[in-house]
Design a protein around this motif. Structure first.
Motif, PDB file in Angstrom:
ATOM      1  N   ILE A  88       0.845  -1.198   0.000  1.00 11.81           N
ATOM      2  CA  ILE A  88       0.000   0.000   0.000  1.00 11.81           C
ATOM      3  C   ILE A  88       0.882   1.250   0.000  1.00 11.81           C
ATOM      4  O   ILE A  88       0.648   2.185  -0.776  1.00 11.81           O
ATOM      5  N   ARG A  92       1.002   4.027  -3.008  1.00 12.81           N
ATOM      6  CA  ARG A  92       0.676   5.431  -2.723  1.00 12.81           C
ATOM      7  C   ARG A  92       1.838   6.341  -3.113  1.00 12.81           C
ATOM      8  O   ARG A  92       1.625   7.438  -3.630  1.00 12.81           O
ATOM      9  N   MET A  98      -5.904   4.657  -3.490  1.00 11.46           N
ATOM     10  CA  MET A  98      -6.397   3.475  -2.777  1.00 11.46           C
ATOM     11  C   MET A  98      -7.816   3.733  -2.258  1.00 11.46           C
ATOM     12  O   MET A  98      -8.139   4.841  -1.831  1.00 11.46           O
ATOM     13  N   ASP A 100      -8.773   1.549   0.183  1.00 12.67           N
ATOM     14  CA  ASP A 100      -8.369   1.227   1.559  1.00 12.67           C
ATOM     15  C   ASP A 100      -6.906   1.606   1.762  1.00 12.67           C
ATOM     16  O   ASP A 100      -6.025   1.033   1.142  1.00 12.67           O
ATOM     17  N   GLU A 101      -6.684   2.584   2.634  1.00  7.02           N
ATOM     18  CA  GLU A 101      -5.305   2.991   2.900  1.00  7.02           C
ATOM     19  C   GLU A 101      -4.686   2.166   4.011  1.00  7.02           C
ATOM     20  O   GLU A 101      -3.501   2.255   4.283  1.00  7.02           O
ATOM     21  N   ALA A 113      -6.945  -4.981   0.754  1.00 15.32           N
ATOM     22  CA  ALA A 113      -7.078  -3.546   0.486  1.00 15.32           C
ATOM     23  C   ALA A 113      -7.451  -3.400  -0.987  1.00 15.32           C
ATOM     24  O   ALA A 113      -6.877  -4.080  -1.839  1.00 15.32           O
ATOM     25  N   ILE A 115      -7.718  -1.165  -4.477  1.00 15.71           N
ATOM     26  CA  ILE A 115      -7.176  -0.027  -5.218  1.00 15.71           C
ATOM     27  C   ILE A 115      -8.347   0.613  -5.948  1.00 15.71           C
ATOM     28  O   ILE A 115      -9.213  -0.089  -6.483  1.00 15.71           O
ATOM     29  N   HIS A 116      -8.381   1.929  -5.986  1.00 13.07           N
ATOM     30  CA  HIS A 116      -9.483   2.609  -6.658  1.00 13.07           C
ATOM     31  C   HIS A 116      -9.431   2.349  -8.170  1.00 13.07           C
ATOM     32  O   HIS A 116      -8.358   2.414  -8.760  1.00 13.07           O
TER      33      HIS A 116
END
Ligand code: ZN
Length: 134
Positions: A88, A92, A98, A100-101, A113, A115-116
């Protein structure tokens, strides 16, 4: 990165499961409700990876609206990583957006998590880390 699973959102879980297990010959490996994601999930073995059928718990939810009137629709692809917080951070640092960060609990005891999709050319991507690697 290895594919962990491919998730398909379905309209009729029992009918789709019957097609995958009885007609197509897949073996069911887990079935659970993931309250956090608002879905019931069934995992089917596909070699070292799995296919995950998702049934929205609420037909008014975003995932149900995403599926729309389709019988089933690809929802996300998931890749296995060894160190999710480090992945993550690396993503970033490269400007990846993301959803979910921080890792959260997913299906089958995994930490996950998302990813957008704005950063993945449209298909939602999940990263997952096995909490207790075999
Ligand atoms: Zn998933």
């Amino acid at each position: 990165m290895k594919i962990d699973h491919i998730a398909i959102v379905v309209a009729d879980l029992e009918a789709t499961l019957a097609i995958y297990t009885q007609s197509l010959g897949f073996e069911q490996i887990y079935r659970e409700t993931i309250a956090d994601q608002g879905v019931e999930a069934v995992g089917l073995q596909a070699g070292e990876s799995s296919i995950e059928l998702l049934r929205p718990l609420d037909e008014g939810s975003p995932i149900a609206r995403f599926r729309g009137s389709a019988a089933s629709k690809l929802h996300h692809t998931a890749y296995r990583v060894d160190d999710l917080p480090a992945e993550i951070a690396a993503l970033r640092a490269r400007g990846v957006r993301m959803i979910d960060e921080r890792p959260r609990k997913g299906a089958h005891g995994n930490l996950i998590a998302f990813i957008h999709p704005a950063s993945t050319a449209g298909v939602l991507i999940e990263l997952c880390q096995q909490e207790h690697p075999a």
